[in-house]
Design an enzyme around this catalytic site. Structure first.
Site, PDB file in Angstrom:
ATOM      1  N   ARG B  31       0.854  -1.195   0.000  1.00 43.16           N
ATOM      2  CA  ARG B  31       0.000   0.000   0.000  1.00 43.16           C
ATOM      3  C   ARG B  31       0.890   1.245   0.000  1.00 43.16           C
ATOM      4  O   ARG B  31       1.916   1.265   0.690  1.00 43.16           O
ATOM      5  CB  ARG B  31      -0.888   0.001   1.245  1.00 43.16           C
ATOM      6  N   ASN B  98      -5.129   3.902  -1.513  1.00 47.21           N
ATOM      7  CA  ASN B  98      -6.427   4.228  -0.924  1.00 47.21           C
ATOM      8  C   ASN B  98      -6.639   5.727  -1.073  1.00 47.21           C
ATOM      9  O   ASN B  98      -5.828   6.534  -0.597  1.00 47.21           O
ATOM     10  CB  ASN B  98      -6.451   3.788   0.548  1.00 47.21           C
ATOM     11  N   HIS B 121      11.478  -6.539   2.951  1.00 48.59           N
ATOM     12  CA  HIS B 121      11.928  -5.637   1.889  1.00 48.59           C
ATOM     13  C   HIS B 121      11.625  -6.208   0.516  1.00 48.59           C
ATOM     14  O   HIS B 121      11.309  -7.384   0.365  1.00 48.59           O
ATOM     15  CB  HIS B 121      13.433  -5.359   2.013  1.00 48.59           C
ATOM     16  N   GLU B 167      16.319  -3.472  -1.122  1.00 45.38           N
ATOM     17  CA  GLU B 167      17.700  -3.941  -1.126  1.00 45.38           C
ATOM     18  C   GLU B 167      18.276  -3.781  -2.531  1.00 45.38           C
ATOM     19  O   GLU B 167      17.585  -4.036  -3.525  1.00 45.38           O
ATOM     20  CB  GLU B 167      17.735  -5.420  -0.718  1.00 45.38           C
TER      21      GLU B 167
END
Lengths: 176, 176
Positions: B31, B98, B121, B167
């Site tokens: 999100r 959203n 990650h 990463e």
């Protein structure tokens, strides 16, 4: 939406810099409480293959890279060659296991789908979503959302041993 | 660790069921608070291309699928064909926005790397990790860990606009 307006959405750089050529969205890392339970789930239920394991003894954790592909003959045998190969692939799953968490009854990780929210889910697409969901039912896999639940009848969500959500859907439209 | 013992780790199903053939680890969903900021970051900094957008007006959210590949000519023009295509690819990034969250000053998502932990990650591998990190510095991208920080000198972590860790490393061993 056609591709042209997608490339003109606010924020979008329509033409990626040449410097990004060769960048690969290689993996997603999630932490898991019980590595044997997670390896069972991801290999038996979803068909992943572990291709790399690295233990960090001082920091007391171990990482595992898993790939989801049927053509195992493509996976290099040699350790160094296999690591270099997997780091060049898209769609790798990294599981991080902090040693001993499976022995703590109250220990659990956060799925990201209750507060505080963030990460949402992984998605595995399947050739036949009805057949896949019937198989998951037969295997006793917990569902977050069955195909029949809610309004989106073509999508299901199962849960891995840590409660992470895994979306299941098929690329081709469902026959009506 | 060689492949054979990896396939014999506790929990591992050495031979995936034929039923899992054709399963694809398609995407990871996160999100994001400000979709324009995220589209800027993922397209300009990392080279992703948005290939699908779907708005759910009643539930007040919109999803975006992004792929990271230089060969744009492989992306189907036709909307239905493009959606079916992207759902068959590994390594897709789904951003969920959203509506209106970017207008709430105190709103933020959780990266998964402080309590409660879970998701860790994303990883983008690059042909040359030193060149990539120099580029990120020049672009003003925030770092969670620079190459010089800590003990693992071959790995960096940058942060996306929501603070999710990405990463950065290169598949080939670094020249010493």
């Amino acid at each position: 939406m056609p591709l042209a307006p997608l490339l003109n959405l606010p924020g979008v750089t329509a033409e990626p810099e040449a410097a990004t050529h060769g960048y690969v969205f290689n993996h997603t890392m999630i932490r898991v409480k019980d590595i044997a339970a997670s390896l069972d789930f991801y290999t038996r239920v979803l068909g992943f293959t572990p291709v790399h394991r690295q233990e960090f003894a001082e920091a007391a954790f171990t990482i595992y890279y898993l790939v989801l592909r049927a053509d195992r003959e493509a996976i290099p045998e040699d350790d160094a060659a296999r690591l270099q190969w997997v780091l060049g692939q898209p769609g790798v799953l990294e599981l991080t296991y902090n040693h001993g968490t499976e022995q703590q009854p109250d220990f659990h990780y956060h799925s990201g789908n209750s507060e505080p929210r963030g990460f949402g889910h992984l998605c595995v697409t399947v050739p036949d979503v009805h057949a896949a969901c019937a198989r998951f039912e037969a295997l006793g896999v917990p569902f977050q959302k069955r195909l029949a639940d809610g309004r989106m009848k073509h999508i299901a969500f199962i849960k891995d041993p840590d409660g992470y959500w895994i979306e299941i859907l098929q690329p081709a439209p469902l026959a009506v």
